[in-house]
Design a protein around this motif. Structure first.
Motif, PDB file in Angstrom:
ATOM      1  N   SER A 189      32.068  51.253  53.034  1.00 29.66           N
ATOM      2  CA  SER A 189      31.954  51.467  51.595  1.00 29.66           C
ATOM      3  C   SER A 189      32.971  52.484  51.073  1.00 29.66           C
ATOM      4  O   SER A 189      33.465  52.341  49.952  1.00 29.66           O
ATOM      5  CB  SER A 189      30.533  51.926  51.241  1.00 29.66           C
ATOM      6  OG  SER A 189      30.402  52.153  49.862  1.00 29.66           O
ATOM      7  N   LEU A 190      33.295  53.489  51.859  1.00 30.45           N
ATOM      8  CA  LEU A 190      34.295  54.465  51.410  1.00 30.45           C
ATOM      9  C   LEU A 190      35.630  53.787  51.156  1.00 30.45           C
ATOM     10  O   LEU A 190      36.347  54.139  50.217  1.00 30.45           O
ATOM     11  CB  LEU A 190      34.473  55.577  52.446  1.00 30.45           C
ATOM     12  CG  LEU A 190      33.385  56.641  52.576  1.00 30.45           C
ATOM     13  CD1 LEU A 190      33.828  57.730  53.538  1.00 30.45           C
ATOM     14  CD2 LEU A 190      33.034  57.243  51.227  1.00 30.45           C
ATOM     15  N   ALA A 191      35.968  52.804  51.989  1.00 33.26           N
ATOM     16  CA  ALA A 191      37.224  52.085  51.810  1.00 33.26           C
ATOM     17  C   ALA A 191      37.114  51.047  50.707  1.00 33.26           C
ATOM     18  O   ALA A 191      38.051  50.839  49.930  1.00 33.26           O
ATOM     19  CB  ALA A 191      37.635  51.420  53.120  1.00 33.26           C
ATOM     20  N   ALA A 192      35.952  50.388  50.612  1.00 33.74           N
ATOM     21  CA  ALA A 192      35.793  49.283  49.663  1.00 33.74           C
ATOM     22  C   ALA A 192      35.842  49.753  48.216  1.00 33.74           C
ATOM     23  O   ALA A 192      36.426  49.084  47.359  1.00 33.74           O
ATOM     24  CB  ALA A 192      34.475  48.552  49.930  1.00 33.74           C
ATOM     25  N   THR A 193      35.210  50.876  47.918  1.00 37.91           N
ATOM     26  CA  THR A 193      35.157  51.352  46.530  1.00 37.91           C
ATOM     27  C   THR A 193      35.740  52.756  46.391  1.00 37.91           C
ATOM     28  O   THR A 193      35.512  53.431  45.399  1.00 37.91           O
ATOM     29  CB  THR A 193      33.711  51.341  46.002  1.00 37.91           C
ATOM     30  OG1 THR A 193      32.896  52.219  46.799  1.00 37.91           O
ATOM     31  CG2 THR A 193      33.118  49.947  46.046  1.00 37.91           C
ATOM     32  N   GLY A 194      36.505  53.161  47.376  1.00 36.51           N
ATOM     33  CA  GLY A 194      37.023  54.527  47.389  1.00 36.51           C
ATOM     34  C   GLY A 194      37.952  54.863  46.244  1.00 36.51           C
ATOM     35  O   GLY A 194      37.891  55.964  45.696  1.00 36.51           O
TER      36      GLY A 194
END
Length: 455
Positions: free
Chosen positions: A49-54
């Motif tokens: 999630s940190l990468a997906a919506t970071g």
């Protein structure tokens, strides 16, 4: 109890406690452990999630600032912009605020399809010397509400149980303390806080949190135009405030209490979406609910006997924290782990229980209020459009604040007994989050995040 009021309520910057505050703290913790004289290069990779919506949550900037020595609890929005601009201009971060090392936003690698075993919000940081030898390497998890865990080390609160004279991890244990001590939930929480702080420090700290909440609303009113990020969401707080001040200058019209509650929730979350200074309550994405319901208690509730500002604020936030402990210990407050039910649902539950106590409810009625608010938040998904904490997040805070007030009023018309217990609904929330599709857990892969863009 292993988590206190000042763990659940923290001052930080927006737009997200798990995607902004947590990564900034993790990067700062990593930098603070380094032998800076040896560091010549850095490598950072974000997962899940940190990468997906970071990008929409400001995670990349947060990592850079954390490495640069910034503390999310003290940094101001203007400093964030100035430091980010300097790093991008120079192509370097000052690791720990001291050693300049080549590194910029474009150097952060994103792996959204890789989910690490500890949590969907994960990041790996590596520092090397001039010969390429690893100086230090670590995986961090941002587990919601600004809490972080370094892989291989104990989680937040570990080893603190003995310090609390009235420890609890379940609502049943908390209620048993209330019965045995003939005390409200706020008093149980207060006695546990006394294990690490004086009474004066506790009250001063809580009043400071309330002051930051109010300053957040004032800062939001002072802004105008559209929110950053590309969706061009129009700020509503300034116009709403002007209209309310014109129609209800003394804040005393009983017909407009809900409009005032809506205003506070919207104002806080618009400020959060702008990267402003907020209080995680228990997260940034849900930061407007507790302040909005506290504002209702201060300005609109019919309290008998009348109480001072401090006599309302201190027990309110202590009770809210006691309920928040239960969600943090027994389930999750992370949207990336259990969906928005863990953020907005938990905050609504905390606010409902706190308001019920302030309105004269018994511990059972306060727990009943908390249960009602969460029972009707079960299954709430986290599907922010464009990965920004704006739609549906801002309005959702206002809706959840009204739900909390209604839950408190419903509970006060009962005797505190309910078919579903608070412990049962917390367990159900955890299980629902576990069963929820990853699309609906802060990845921008489903729900509104997909359908609105497609339309």
């Amino acid at each position: 109890m292993t988590i206190g009021v000042f763990d659940l309520f923290r001052v930080g910057i927006g737009p997200s406690s798990s995607h902004t505050v947590g990564p900034m703290k993790a990067a700062g913790d990593f930098a603070g452990r380094l032998d800076l004289e040896r560091v010549a290069s850095l490598d950072v990779e974000l997962f899940g999630s940190l990468a997906a919506t970071g990008r929409g949550h400001g995670t990349l900037t947060a990592v850079l600032l954390g490495l640069d020595g910034v503390d999310p609890e003290t940094v101001l929005p203007d400093e964030v912009e100035a430091r980010r601009d300097r790093i991008e201009r120079d192509g370097r971060v000052r690791v720990g605020g001291i050693r300049a090392v080549p590194f910029a936003e474009g150097d952060i690698r994103l792996s959204p399809r890789t989910v690490m075993p500890g949590h969907s919000n994960a990041m790996r940081l590596r520092a090397a010397d001039s010969a390429g030898a690893v100086v230090d390497e670590a995986v961090y998890y941002s587990i919601g509400g600004g809490f972080i865990v370094r892989e291989g080390e104990p989680g937040p609160g570990a080893g603190e149980v003995a310090a609390a004279p009235l420890p609890f991890e379940t609502a049943a244990q908390l209620l048993a303390h209330c019965d045995r001590e003939s005390a409200p939930m706020s008093e149980v929480m207060f006695r546990n806080e006394l294990a690490t702080r004086s009474a004066a420090e506790i009250r001063e700290g809580i009043l400071h949190l309330a002051g930051v909440m109010e300053a957040c609303v004032a800062a939001s009113v002072a802004r105008d135009g559209v929110l950053p990020g590309g969706l061009r969401v129009q700020r509503r707080a300034p116009k709403w405030h002007a209209r309310l001040r014109a129609e209800d200058p003394e804040r005393s019209d009983p017909r407009l209490w809900q409009e005032w509650v809506n205003f506070v929730a919207l104002a806080v979350n618009e400020e959060n979406a702008s990267g402003g200074r907020v209080v995680t309550a228990p997260t940034n994405g849900a930061a407007g609910i507790v302040p909005a319901v506290l504002s209702y208690a201060l300005h609109h509730a019919d309290l008998r006997p009348a109480r001072s500002r401090e006599e309302i604020i201190v027990p309110f936030l202590l009770t809210a924290a006691a309920i928040g402990v239960l969600f943090k210990m027994r389930a999750s407050i992370s949207g990336a782990e259990v969906g928005c039910q863990g953020e907005v649902g938990s905050a609504s539950s905390m606010a409902a229980g706190a308001l019920a106590e302030i309105l004269g409810g018994t511990p059972r009625q306060a727990q009943n209020a908390a249960e009602i608010a969460m029972e009707h938040s079960l299954g709430l998904t986290c599907d922010p459009i464009a990965g920004l904490v704006q739609i549906p997040c801002i309005e959702r805070n206002a809706i959840a604040a009204a739900k909390a007030i209604n839950a408190a009023k419903m509970a006060l018309w009962g005797d505190g007994h309910h078919y579903v217990s608070l412990d049962q609904v917390i367990s159900t929330m955890r299980e629902t989050g576990r069963d929820m599709s990853i699309k609906y857990k802060e990845t921008a892969l489903g729900g509104l995040a997909v359908n609105v863009v497609e339309c």
